[in-house]
Design an enzyme around this catalytic site. Structure first.
Site, PDB file in Angstrom:
ATOM      1  N   LYS A  66       6.081  -6.375   3.841  1.00 42.48           N
ATOM      2  CA  LYS A  66       6.626  -7.198   2.746  1.00 42.48           C
ATOM      3  C   LYS A  66       7.687  -8.164   3.255  1.00 42.48           C
ATOM      4  O   LYS A  66       8.829  -8.210   2.775  1.00 42.48           O
ATOM      5  CB  LYS A  66       7.155  -6.333   1.612  1.00 42.48           C
ATOM      6  CG  LYS A  66       6.037  -5.509   0.979  1.00 42.48           C
ATOM      7  CD  LYS A  66       6.336  -5.097  -0.438  1.00 42.48           C
ATOM      8  CE  LYS A  66       5.172  -4.362  -1.039  1.00 42.48           C
ATOM      9  NZ  LYS A  66       4.846  -3.088  -0.361  1.00 42.48           N
ATOM     10  N   ALA A 105      10.031 -11.056   3.876  1.00 44.32           N
ATOM     11  CA  ALA A 105      10.650 -11.912   2.840  1.00 44.32           C
ATOM     12  C   ALA A 105      11.873 -12.610   3.430  1.00 44.32           C
ATOM     13  O   ALA A 105      13.004 -12.302   3.084  1.00 44.32           O
ATOM     14  CB  ALA A 105      11.037 -11.079   1.629  1.00 44.32           C
ATOM     15  N   ASN A 114      11.602 -19.374   9.838  1.00 46.48           N
ATOM     16  CA  ASN A 114      11.665 -19.013  11.260  1.00 46.48           C
ATOM     17  C   ASN A 114      11.626 -17.504  11.461  1.00 46.48           C
ATOM     18  O   ASN A 114      10.927 -17.004  12.340  1.00 46.48           O
ATOM     19  CB  ASN A 114      12.928 -19.600  11.908  1.00 46.48           C
ATOM     20  CG  ASN A 114      12.916 -19.408  13.410  1.00 46.48           C
ATOM     21  OD1 ASN A 114      12.006 -19.866  14.103  1.00 46.48           O
ATOM     22  ND2 ASN A 114      13.893 -18.678  13.919  1.00 46.48           N
ATOM     23  N   PRO A 137      -3.254  -2.618  -5.229  1.00 41.00           N
ATOM     24  CA  PRO A 137      -2.737  -1.247  -5.236  1.00 41.00           C
ATOM     25  C   PRO A 137      -2.369  -0.800  -6.641  1.00 41.00           C
ATOM     26  O   PRO A 137      -2.194  -1.626  -7.541  1.00 41.00           O
ATOM     27  CB  PRO A 137      -1.468  -1.363  -4.370  1.00 41.00           C
ATOM     28  CG  PRO A 137      -0.964  -2.745  -4.623  1.00 41.00           C
ATOM     29  CD  PRO A 137      -2.162  -3.601  -5.004  1.00 41.00           C
ATOM     30  N   ALA A 149      -9.942   2.285 -10.179  1.00 39.27           N
ATOM     31  CA  ALA A 149     -10.609   1.465  -9.161  1.00 39.27           C
ATOM     32  C   ALA A 149     -11.688   0.581  -9.793  1.00 39.27           C
ATOM     33  O   ALA A 149     -11.741  -0.631  -9.548  1.00 39.27           O
ATOM     34  CB  ALA A 149     -11.209   2.352  -8.074  1.00 39.27           C
TER      35      ALA A 149
HETATM   36  P1  BMP Z   1      -0.314   4.922  -3.925  1.00 39.07           P
HETATM   37  O1  BMP Z   1      -1.834   4.833  -4.100  1.00 39.07           O
HETATM   38  O2  BMP Z   1       0.104   6.208  -3.269  1.00 39.07           O
HETATM   39  O3  BMP Z   1       0.427   4.615  -5.180  1.00 39.07           O
HETATM   40  O4  BMP Z   1       0.097   3.789  -2.852  1.00 39.07           O
HETATM   41  C1  BMP Z   1       0.083   2.426  -3.119  1.00 39.07           C
HETATM   42  C2  BMP Z   1       0.512   1.653  -1.910  1.00 39.07           C
HETATM   43  O5  BMP Z   1       0.542   0.261  -2.201  1.00 39.07           O
HETATM   44  C3  BMP Z   1       1.897   1.997  -1.388  1.00 39.07           C
HETATM   45  O6  BMP Z   1       1.883   1.797   0.014  1.00 39.07           O
HETATM   46  C4  BMP Z   1       2.784   0.960  -2.033  1.00 39.07           C
HETATM   47  O7  BMP Z   1       3.938   0.696  -1.268  1.00 39.07           O
HETATM   48  C5  BMP Z   1       1.864  -0.254  -2.049  1.00 39.07           C
HETATM   49  N1  BMP Z   1       2.108  -1.249  -3.124  1.00 39.07           N
HETATM   50  C6  BMP Z   1       2.072  -0.885  -4.448  1.00 39.07           C
HETATM   51  O8  BMP Z   1       1.858   0.283  -4.794  1.00 39.07           O
HETATM   52  N2  BMP Z   1       2.267  -1.850  -5.405  1.00 39.07           N
HETATM   53  C7  BMP Z   1       2.491  -3.147  -5.110  1.00 39.07           C
HETATM   54  O9  BMP Z   1       2.639  -3.951  -5.996  1.00 39.07           O
HETATM   55  C8  BMP Z   1       2.515  -3.523  -3.767  1.00 39.07           C
HETATM   56  C9  BMP Z   1       2.310  -2.558  -2.781  1.00 39.07           C
HETATM   57  O10 BMP Z   1       2.310  -2.910  -1.524  1.00 39.07           O
END
Ligand code: BMP
Length: 214
Positions: A59, A61, A65, A167, A176
């Site tokens: 991530k 941010a 540079n 995610p 999913a």
């Molecule tokens: P989990 O399925 O255990 O909730 O994991 C989700 C993963 O995606 C974690 O690594 C989390 O840091 C990442 N993630 C998220 O859950 N939501 C976001 O908006 C962005 C992410 O990177």
């Protein structure tokens, strides 16, 4: 293509390798982030890259540079993609994307995150960030499986050139099949797989669920 990305947020090297070995046939990539990299060191990227392409979720941010310097190190460690935050603005994104293109690697831009707190500030910026990601020609965006309707909105903005990796499936409540139907290309799943007694079967179940809707 299985359309599944494993989020491997374990903090033990042997466990990370064992799980990767088990699920390799069911995932298109493995996402690693701070938990695993801080616990084991950056060489974990090279060690896991024999099982699947590695997306490094740092991530990023920062100013242009520094973004470039960070991505350089992550690609050098063997990652195929890096996740960067989008709120830093177009120049920071451009710096990361330019380097990635030179090295034939991928940058994924976070638009708005999947947790409830993303509604405090982030969601208001999400569409603008999605447009910026498309303008700088990032490989894709990260958008929340917990809010499939937002994934559909973001898809309208970025068109079909960019991928959506999503995610929030399982432990965070997202589905999913719903988010794939809403327009995501890949789902990112962590705890529902790596905390399962049978990570391979847990992964297979998600892959089967995705197959039913594509
Ligand atoms: P989990 O399925 O255990 O909730 O994991 C989700 C993963 O995606 C974690 O690594 C989390 O840091 C990442 N993630 C998220 O859950 N939501 C976001 O908006 C962005 C992410 O990177």
């Amino acid at each position: 293509n299985t359309r599944l990305i494993l989020a491997l947020d374990v903090t033990d090297r042997d466990e990370a390798i064992q799980i990767s070995e088990k699920v390799a046939g069911y995932v298109d990539a493995i996402k690693i982030g701070y938990p695993l990299a801080l616990a084991t060191g950056m060489e974990i990227i090279g060690q896991l890259s024999k099982y699947a392409p590695i997306i490094a979720d740092f991530k990023v941010a920062d100013i242009p540079n520094t973004n470039r310097l960070i991505c350089e190190q992550v690609f050098k460690a063997g990652a195929d993609g890096v996740i960067v935050q989008g709120f830093t603005g177009h120049d920071s994104l451009e710096a990361a994307v330019k380097l990635a293109k030179e090295q034939k690697k991928d940058i994924f831009v976070v638009t708005e995150m999947s947790h409830p707190g993303a509604l405090d500030f982030m969601q208001q910026a999400g569409e603008g960030i999605a447009k910026m990601a498309a303008d700088v020609k990032a490989s894709g965006v990260v958008a929340p499986a917990t809010r499939p309707e937002r994934v559909t909105e973001i898809r309208k903005i970025i068109g079909n050139e960019l991928s959506i990796i999503s995610p929030g499936v399982g432990a965070q409540g997202g589905s999913a099949s719903d988010v794939i139907k809403a327009g995501a290309d890949w789902v990112i799943v962590g705890r529902s797989i790596y905390q399962s007694d049978e990570p391979d079967m847990a992964a297979k179940k998600i892959v089967d669920e995705i197959k039913e809707v594509i």
